[in-house]
Design an enzyme around this catalytic site. Structure first.
Site, PDB file in Angstrom:
ATOM      1  N   GLU A  36     -23.866  -1.625 -21.459  1.00 14.11           N
ATOM      2  CA  GLU A  36     -23.747  -1.829 -22.903  1.00 14.11           C
ATOM      3  C   GLU A  36     -24.569  -0.784 -23.653  1.00 14.11           C
ATOM      4  OE1 GLU A  36     -24.267  -5.723 -24.491  1.00 14.11           O
ATOM      5  OE2 GLU A  36     -22.935  -6.673 -23.037  1.00 14.11           O
ATOM      6  N   HIS A  98     -22.798  -3.599 -31.012  1.00 19.82           N
ATOM      7  CA  HIS A  98     -22.996  -3.274 -29.603  1.00 19.82           C
ATOM      8  C   HIS A  98     -21.670  -3.320 -28.865  1.00 19.82           C
ATOM      9  CE1 HIS A  98     -23.728  -7.705 -29.435  1.00 19.82           C
ATOM     10  NE2 HIS A  98     -23.101  -7.613 -28.284  1.00 19.82           N
ATOM     11  N   HIS A 100     -19.309  -4.201 -25.458  1.00 22.34           N
ATOM     12  CA  HIS A 100     -19.029  -5.001 -24.263  1.00 22.34           C
ATOM     13  C   HIS A 100     -18.117  -4.171 -23.359  1.00 22.34           C
ATOM     14  CE1 HIS A 100     -19.642  -9.185 -26.448  1.00 22.34           C
ATOM     15  NE2 HIS A 100     -20.776  -8.508 -26.290  1.00 22.34           N
ATOM     16  N   ASP A 111     -25.443 -13.393 -28.465  1.00 22.93           N
ATOM     17  CA  ASP A 111     -25.207 -12.615 -29.692  1.00 22.93           C
ATOM     18  C   ASP A 111     -25.465 -13.477 -30.925  1.00 22.93           C
ATOM     19  OD1 ASP A 111     -24.446 -10.448 -28.174  1.00 22.93           O
ATOM     20  OD2 ASP A 111     -22.304 -10.927 -28.273  1.00 22.93           O
TER      21      ASP A 111
HETATM   22 ZN   LIG Z   1     -22.544  -9.162 -27.051  1.00 25.29          ZN
END
Ligand SMILES: [Zn+2]
Length: 164
Positions: A36, A98, A100, A111
């Site tokens: 990530e 962010h 995935h 999250d």
């Molecule tokens: Zn996430």
């Protein structure tokens, strides 16, 4: 189409992400795959305060850490950059994004927890932070956007237009 538009079901909230910002996100995602990555969304609201326009990113700070299914955004240099952006361009913290890698852009419980902490943290001066999650991979990106109003339920924003 040169931007990606997200809107809430009642059309009261919009988030606009220009292609130039998405291009930067795609480069960061591709280079961190299969881990990530993420960072901060910077921009401004329109006068009616119902549209957030994302104008740039703060790339992952040097103390950020990540693995294939987790990302902890660091804080090194963030305050200084935000102060400069405010001073020079009247732009400010809008939220987080962010990646995935290779999976869905749906948000996780982790999250939700992180974003609620930000909306309740007075240091951010941002009672309605936005979260953009990028899923998938090169040439097959997927996007989800959420708003986290302080002391309120999160709002999912739908993509209004697909990129050509
Ligand atoms: Zn996430």
């Amino acid at each position: 189409m040169n931007e990606l538009n997200f809107t809430s079901e009642n059309q009261k909230l919009k988030v606009v992400i220009p292609n130039i910002v998405l291009d930067e996100i795609h480069i960061l995602c591709t280079s961190s795959y299969p881990n990530e990555t993420g960072g901060i969304l910077v921009g401004f609201y329109n006068e009616q305060y119902n549209s957030a326009i994302i104008s740039k990113l703060i790339p992952p700070p040097s103390d950020s850490k990540s693995g294939p299914t987790w990302f902890i955004r660091g804080i090194n240099g963030v305050k200084k950059k935000l102060d400069q952006l405010w001073y020079n361009e009247k732009e400010y913290y809008i939220g987080e994004w962010h990646y995935h890698p290779g999976s869905s852009s749906n948000l996780s419980n982790q999250d939700i927890k992180q974003m609620s902490e930000i909306s309740n943290n007075d240091n951010y001066k941002c009672p309605e932070p936005i979260l953009l999650i990028v899923g998938g991979e090169y040439k097959n990106w997927e996007y989800s956007t959420y708003v986290f109003p302080k002391n309120n339920k999160l709002i999912h924003l739908d993509v209004l237009n697909e990129l050509c």
